[in-house]
Enzyme design. Structure first.
Site, short mmCIF file in Angstrom:
data_model
loop_
_atom_site.label_atom_id
_atom_site.label_comp_id
_atom_site.label_asym_id
_atom_site.label_seq_id
_atom_site.Cartn_x
_atom_site.Cartn_y
_atom_site.Cartn_z
N GLN A 99 1.57 -3.28 9.41
CA GLN A 99 0.30 -3.66 8.82
C GLN A 99 -0.71 -4.78 9.58
O GLN A 99 -2.00 -4.26 9.71
CB GLN A 99 0.55 -4.68 7.63
CG GLN A 99 1.54 -4.13 6.38
CD GLN A 99 0.99 -2.59 5.94
OE1 GLN A 99 -0.07 -2.23 5.65
NE2 GLN A 99 2.18 -1.88 5.75
N TYR A 110 9.23 -2.13 3.25
CA TYR A 110 8.85 -0.56 2.66
C TYR A 110 7.36 -0.33 2.77
O TYR A 110 6.62 -1.56 2.54
CB TYR A 110 9.62 -0.01 1.66
CG TYR A 110 9.54 -0.69 0.28
CD1 TYR A 110 8.48 -1.62 -0.24
CD2 TYR A 110 10.42 -0.62 -0.63
CE1 TYR A 110 8.49 -2.12 -1.31
CE2 TYR A 110 10.61 -0.98 -1.98
CZ TYR A 110 9.49 -2.00 -2.23
OH TYR A 110 9.59 -2.36 -3.56
N GLU A 111 6.93 0.73 2.90
CA GLU A 111 5.45 1.14 2.97
C GLU A 111 4.87 0.64 4.13
O GLU A 111 3.58 0.02 4.11
CB GLU A 111 4.82 0.71 1.71
CG GLU A 111 3.57 1.47 1.43
CD GLU A 111 3.52 2.79 1.34
OE1 GLU A 111 4.44 3.53 0.74
OE2 GLU A 111 2.82 3.45 2.17
N GLY A 112 5.62 0.29 5.00
CA GLY A 112 5.13 -0.18 6.56
C GLY A 112 5.34 -1.62 6.75
O GLY A 112 4.87 -2.29 5.74
#
Ligand SMILES: Cc1cc2nc3c(=O)[nH]c(=O)nc-3n(C[C@H](O)[C@H](O)[C@H](O)COP(=O)(O)OP(=O)(O)OC[C@H]3O[C@@H](n4cnc5c(N)ncnc54)[C@H](O)[C@@H]3O)c2cc1C
Length: 594
Positions: A446, A439-441
């Site tokens: 990244q 999650y969050e990329g």
């Protein structure tokens, strides 16, 4: 039993990174070492006494969906009420809107304690913080007046609604619709995987929703941000009718069972009432404003869980008696001993701690850059710190979470068969931390960000400036003993290799982007390892000088830095080889033949 690593945090913040750079900075007039220490002590108590004992309870009981909404374990409701009562939601909120305005370096340190103690609990305040920031930075005065006080007091919580079934990593594919309706909008669509999308902690939940206004351009340029409260808020701040948004189910997951992951349906009836935040079609841009803080907040989860898993494994290794000591060991050869005496068990424990310590130092260093970018008096220093902070964020997010998983897995191995049995609790850390690379990329996203955006946008200038500074610092170190001198040499060699690899990869990204992106994750991992080595070398140097002051603590620092430099750093050279070989074997692989 979890013990907050307060001594370690003080060392990193005050001695290694140097939060003194913040004293007197604009907006941080009240910040001091003493204040930071007092906050950390209070946070440690809350983490150890309130949150940590609930970790397993939440894992077993989990959040429960009912037709009337999601029900949380009662112990979690009580903990949340105490969290709000104690004023923790205000810690990172700017003073001008009623918060305590703590700098990111302190916020990161405190959030580590929440995440180590209870990752599932920590996600709720983390998302509220993101909603507060979105409204504070991008909302209207009226929206700030109506929503911020109750979010900041913790009476309400917030969520971030980005993901849809067809729109995960690629948010350009978002389909949720916003139909103009007077001065507001009606929202129609379904969001999935929404953390704390419903719960019974509070009377209201403020959803920050990405949606597409009818007629907006396709792709990322046509996405807007909306405030969609679960319960409508009257002009005087009181609660009105239920909005047309409901939680239709929650996911059954590998870990973080006490964090409800919700499918939210908007507009099953007349449409959920939503208020546009800022300008139409700027929704993703607003999300990007909060991206640094959000990715940092997830990155720290990796080493926070590694720390907890380490403490758990160490306690077990000191108690579990199995086998004899190796013949060279000082103690009697025939005596059965706790497994911590076996070299391989110590290797695993050292690896866990080395990953956690290096990742913590990196995250706190990145936090200081974000603080300098926001608060320093000098505009040139602000700009340079922002560029460096942004360069480091994907490494904090990607490397700290990937190594967090390695550490939690080693924690199971230290326990032997008992690690595979749920009652010991070791397995929960691995199950919980597994989400952090997603999650969050994801780590892949990244790595794309690191190579494509952060290096690509200035042709590697911010990276080269960072490497210059590392090299200057390393050559200025007057190594107090042979151990530090060896560490400086090994780190300097790795840094030089990192510089070369970065240049070559950037060139390859220009010429054959697909091949360069194929090795972007190894590059991200190499970057984390090398920056970690620089911070470990600095730690070793400080520890060598301060040893007499506190032999137990600094002796431990020396051991862990030495392990990192001898056992983790060499991985950077192997990764350099992988990156040097290029992504040809991957690019040439025909998907049909896989
Ligand atoms: C427990 C949990 C909580 C969550 N909480 C929230 C929340 O609160 N709010 C919210 O909006 N979302 C939330 N999410 C969603 C989360 O952010 C997404 O799952 C994540 O962004 C990945 O999207 P995806 O699942 O669609 O995977 P996909 O995008 O389908 O990715 C699948 C694989 O393909 C790779 N991939 C995809 N695109 C690329 C690319 N361009 N380059 C290289 N590799 C690529 C990925 O790295 C991954 O390995 C949550 C998810 C979970 C599981």
């Amino acid at each position: 039993m979890y013990r907050a690593p307060i001594r370690e945090l003080r060392f990193v913040i005050h001695e290694l990174i140097g939060d003194r750079h913040l004293s007197g900075a604009q907006g941080l007039a009240d910040y001091s070492e003493e204040l930071a220490d007092a906050v950390l002590d209070q946070a440690a108590r809350f983490a150890e006494e309130v949150l940590a004992p609930l970790n397993r309870i939440g894992d077993v009981a989990g959040a429960k969906w009912t037709p009337d909404g999601v029900r949380m374990p009662p112990e979690y409701k009580n903990a949340y009420a105490q969290y709000a009562r104690d004023g923790w939601p205000q810690l990172r909120v700017p003073a001008e809107v009623g918060g305590q305005g703590a700098p990111a370096i302190l916020g990161t340190a405190v959030e580590e304690l929440w995440a180590s103690a209870n990752l599932a609990f920590k996600l709720c305040p983390m998302l509220s913080q993101a909603a507060i920031e979105a409204i504070h930075r991008c909302g209207s005065d009226e929206q700030r007046r109506r929503y911020l006080p109750k979010l900041i007091s913790g009476e309400w919580t917030g969520t971030m609604n980005l993901t849809e079934a067809q729109a995960g990593s690629d948010l350009g594919a978002i389909k949720t619709r916003a139909v103009p309706d007077g001065g507001r909008y009606r929202i129609f669509g379904q969001k999935i995987f929404i953390t704390y999308g419903d719960h019974d902690y509070t009377s209201n939940i403020v959803h920050m929703v990405l949606a597409r206004i009818e007629g907006a351009p396709a792709g990322t340029k046509g996405i807007s941000m909306f405030i969609v409260p679960k319960v409508l808020v009257n002009a005087d701040g009181t609660l009105g009718a239920r909005n047309d948004v409901s939680c239709v189910s929650i996911e059954h997951k590998l870990g973080i069972h006490a964090s409800p992951t919700c499918v939210l349906s908007y507009g099953d009836g007349e449409g959920a009432v939503g208020e546009l935040v800022g300008e139409p079609n700027h929704g993703l841009e607003y999300m990007f404003i909060m991206m640094n803080a959000a990715r940092l907040a997830v990155g720290l989860e990796g080493y926070a869980v590694a720390e907890r898993a380490y403490q758990h494994a160490l306690a077990y290794a000191r108690e579990r008696v199995q086998g004899r000591a190796p013949r060279t060991h000082a103690s009697a050869a025939d005596e059965a001993l706790p497994i911590v005496h076996h070299p391989d068990v110590r290797r695993m424990l050292l690896a866990m701690k080395a990953y956690a310590d290096a990742a913590r130092a990196l995250a706190l260093y990145a936090s200081l850059q974000l603080d300098l970018a926001e608060h320093h008096d000098d505009a040139a220093i602000r700009a340079a710190a922002l560029a460096r902070g942004e360069l480091l964020i994907p490494i904090v997010k990607g490397w700290s979470t990937e190594t967090g998983i390695l550490a939690a897995s080693l924690g199971i191995q230290v326990h032997g068969g008992m690690g595979f049995i749920e009652e010991t609790g070791a397995a929960q850390y691995l199950r919980d931390v597994r989400i952090t690379t997603i999650y969050e990329g994801t780590t892949g996203i990244q790595a794309n960000d690191l190579l494509g955006r952060k290096l690509g946008r200035d042709d590697g200038a911010a990276l080269q400036a960072f490497i210059d500074e590392i090299e200057t610092q390393l050559s200025a170190l007057q190594a107090p003993d042979a151990g530090v001198a060896r560490a400086v040499k090994a780190t300097a060699e790795a840094v030089a290799q990192w510089r070369n690899v970065s240049r070559t990869l950037l060139r390859s990204y220009d010429e054959t982007p697909e091949a360069a992106l194929a090795v972007a994750v190894p590059y991200l991992m190499m970057s984390g390892i090398v920056i970690g080595a620089w911070l470990m070398t600095k730690s070793l140097d400080i520890a060598a000088r301060q040893h007499a002051r506190d032999a137990a603590f600094y002796g431990g620092k020396r051991q862990i830095a030495r392990y990192y430099l001898e056992h983790v750093l060499p991985e950077a050279a192997a990764l350099a080889k992988v990156i040097g070989a290029g992504g040809g074997s991957i690019v040439d692989a025909d998907p049909a033949l896989l």
